[in-house]
Design a protein around this motif. Structure first.
Motif, mmCIF file in Angstrom:
data_model
loop_
_atom_site.group_PDB
_atom_site.id
_atom_site.type_symbol
_atom_site.label_atom_id
_atom_site.label_comp_id
_atom_site.label_asym_id
_atom_site.label_seq_id
_atom_site.Cartn_x
_atom_site.Cartn_y
_atom_site.Cartn_z
ATOM 1 N N ILE A 88 52.650 15.083 -0.189
ATOM 2 C CA ILE A 88 52.772 14.863 1.250
ATOM 3 C C ILE A 88 51.659 13.916 1.676
ATOM 4 C CG2 ILE A 88 52.902 15.932 3.512
ATOM 5 C CD1 ILE A 88 55.129 16.807 1.612
ATOM 6 N N ALA A 89 52.021 12.804 2.297
ATOM 7 C CA ALA A 89 51.053 11.787 2.679
ATOM 8 C C ALA A 89 50.561 12.005 4.099
ATOM 9 C CB ALA A 89 51.689 10.402 2.557
ATOM 10 N N PRO A 90 49.352 11.539 4.422
ATOM 11 C CA PRO A 90 48.869 11.609 5.806
ATOM 12 C C PRO A 90 49.807 10.873 6.756
ATOM 13 C CG PRO A 90 47.099 10.979 4.301
ATOM 14 C CD PRO A 90 48.366 10.916 3.517
ATOM 15 N N ASP A 91 49.943 11.412 7.982
ATOM 16 C CA ASP A 91 50.747 10.721 8.994
ATOM 17 C C ASP A 91 50.030 10.607 10.332
ATOM 18 O OD1 ASP A 91 50.868 13.277 10.032
ATOM 19 O OD2 ASP A 91 53.051 13.456 9.938
ATOM 20 N N ARG B 64 43.697 4.190 12.299
ATOM 21 C CA ARG B 64 44.388 2.909 12.171
ATOM 22 C C ARG B 64 44.835 2.671 10.731
ATOM 23 N NH1 ARG B 64 44.302 -1.286 15.931
ATOM 24 N NH2 ARG B 64 43.471 -0.663 17.971
ATOM 25 N N SER B 65 43.987 3.035 9.772
ATOM 26 C CA SER B 65 44.355 2.863 8.362
ATOM 27 C C SER B 65 45.553 3.725 8.006
ATOM 28 C CB SER B 65 43.165 3.211 7.463
ATOM 29 O OG SER B 65 42.099 2.304 7.643
ATOM 30 N N ILE B 66 45.570 4.953 8.512
ATOM 31 C CA ILE B 66 46.698 5.851 8.245
ATOM 32 C C ILE B 66 47.974 5.292 8.858
ATOM 33 C CG2 ILE B 66 47.666 8.131 8.746
ATOM 34 C CD1 ILE B 66 44.772 9.223 8.526
ATOM 35 N N PHE B 67 47.908 4.835 10.102
ATOM 36 C CA PHE B 67 49.092 4.275 10.749
ATOM 37 C C PHE B 67 49.589 3.038 9.995
ATOM 38 C CE2 PHE B 67 48.078 6.006 15.280
ATOM 39 C CZ PHE B 67 48.541 7.254 14.890
ATOM 40 N N ARG B 68 48.675 2.175 9.564
ATOM 41 C CA ARG B 68 49.085 0.978 8.814
ATOM 42 C C ARG B 68 49.766 1.386 7.508
ATOM 43 N NH1 ARG B 68 44.380 -2.878 6.768
ATOM 44 N NH2 ARG B 68 43.972 -0.951 5.598
ATOM 45 N N PHE B 69 49.176 2.349 6.797
ATOM 46 C CA PHE B 69 49.776 2.860 5.566
ATOM 47 C C PHE B 69 51.177 3.412 5.826
ATOM 48 C CE2 PHE B 69 50.579 6.913 3.388
ATOM 49 C CZ PHE B 69 50.848 6.443 2.105
ATOM 50 N N ALA C 44 59.177 12.275 5.143
ATOM 51 C CA ALA C 44 58.418 11.080 4.784
ATOM 52 C C ALA C 44 58.392 10.039 5.885
ATOM 53 C CB ALA C 44 58.996 10.461 3.513
ATOM 54 N N SER C 45 59.507 9.835 6.572
ATOM 55 C CA SER C 45 59.572 8.741 7.535
ATOM 56 C C SER C 45 59.265 9.174 8.959
ATOM 57 C CB SER C 45 60.978 8.111 7.506
ATOM 58 O OG SER C 45 61.949 9.053 7.891
ATOM 59 N N GLN C 46 58.732 10.391 9.148
ATOM 60 C CA GLN C 46 58.463 10.870 10.504
ATOM 61 C C GLN C 46 57.055 10.458 10.933
ATOM 62 O OE1 GLN C 46 61.183 11.973 11.937
ATOM 63 N NE2 GLN C 46 62.106 11.726 9.930
ATOM 64 N N THR C 47 56.838 9.159 11.044
ATOM 65 C CA THR C 47 55.532 8.626 11.383
ATOM 66 C C THR C 47 55.304 8.660 12.890
ATOM 67 O OG1 THR C 47 54.041 6.753 11.012
ATOM 68 C CG2 THR C 47 56.297 6.232 11.593
ATOM 69 N N TYR C 48 54.067 8.442 13.314
ATOM 70 C CA TYR C 48 53.739 8.481 14.739
ATOM 71 C C TYR C 48 54.192 7.221 15.440
ATOM 72 C CZ TYR C 48 51.230 8.496 19.109
ATOM 73 O OH TYR C 48 50.926 8.450 20.437
#
Length: 273
Positions: free
Chosen positions: A39-42, A198-203, A261-265
């Protein structure tokens, strides 16, 4: 839900909770694969209640330990590696990046890269098994009761900075003193620094490409569109936030990891599936 079929559902929070909660989600897998899931950071903390068999989480020493049936997952700056131990059924609240401070009652930095046991706090909470709508409604009612009895608020400066980061707007010019003050407020209300968020959002912008490998854009094009300078920089972030390459993740992941996976902010109110 057909026998053996996975089910992932999302529900929009009511207006009173929307400043704090991004989405309520439920997930069930009657016959999950017992393979490891990453599970990746989001950028969003979560409150999770487990109605099924507990997940086993991998500790830094490599050993696996059962998660508690109710937990608060703070901001993540590294991947979470876990595996199911039996039939899975979850109901969860995904907070906005800065939405959980008043619920937790502690600086969010105290929960970063940790899963806090919430079993005692959710004692007596009993969402109906097999009923996604009922589970979401029960969690909403429980959380909204806490909100009405508390003094929840959103820091407008922090929220504006989060929305700017999500939209990849340029960093505002601030004096060194103002930057330090912002970092302290972020540690309290978000749990990570503005730069880390910002790094997490870019990732996550390019990670979504991994979750949809049929997309037309190449990996390099997706990375450049997300704000990376080149492929090596993007590869470093995949190792940092996912613990493997994008190709390895796309090939190996199953069930819950792929479902969320694709439920990003994204700023603004979420949309139900």
């Amino acid at each position: 839900m057909a026998s053996g079929e996975d089910r992932y559902r999302e529900f929009v929070p009511p207006a009173a909770l929307r400043p704090f909660v991004r989405v309520i989600w439920t997930y069930a897998a009657p016959d999950p694969s017992m393979t490891i899931q990453r599970i990746a950071p989001d950028g969003c903390p979560e409150l999770i209640f487990d109605l099924g068999a507990p997940y086993a989480e991998q500790a830094p020493d490599g050993a696996f330990h059962l998660q508690p049936p109710a937990l608060f997952a703070g901001q993540m700056t590294r991947p979470l590696v876990m595996r199911p131990t039996g039939p899975t059924e979850l109901v969860a609240i995904r907070f906005e990046p800065d939405g959980a401070r008043d619920f937790l009652g502690l600086p969010l930095a105290t929960a970063t890269d940790r899963r806090l046991d919430m079993t005692a706090r959710l004692a007596g909470f009993a969402p109906p098994p097999g009923d996604p709508e009922g589970q979401a409604a029960a969690f909403v009612a429980w959380l909204d009761d806490l909100r009405r009895r508390g003094d929840w608020a959103i820091d407008p400066v922090i929220r504006a900075e989060i929305e700017a980061a999500a939209e990849d707007k340029p960093i505002s010019c601030r004096s060194p003193g103002d930057r330090r003050a912002l970092q302290r407020r972020f540690a309290d209300r978000v749990g990570v620094s503005p730069r880390m968020l910002r790094s997490i959002f870019r990732f996550r912008r390019v990670f979504d490409h991994a979750a949809t490998p049929s997309a037309d854009a190449s990996w390099l094009e997706a990375g450049l569109d997300a704000g990376y300078f080149d492929q090596p920089q993007m590869a470093r972030d995949f190792r940092r936030f996912l613990g493997c390459t994008a190709t390895e993740w796309a090939r190996e992941q199953h069930e819950l990891a792929r479902a969320i996976a694709s439920q990003t902010y994204k700023p603004g109110p979420p949309h139900a599936d």
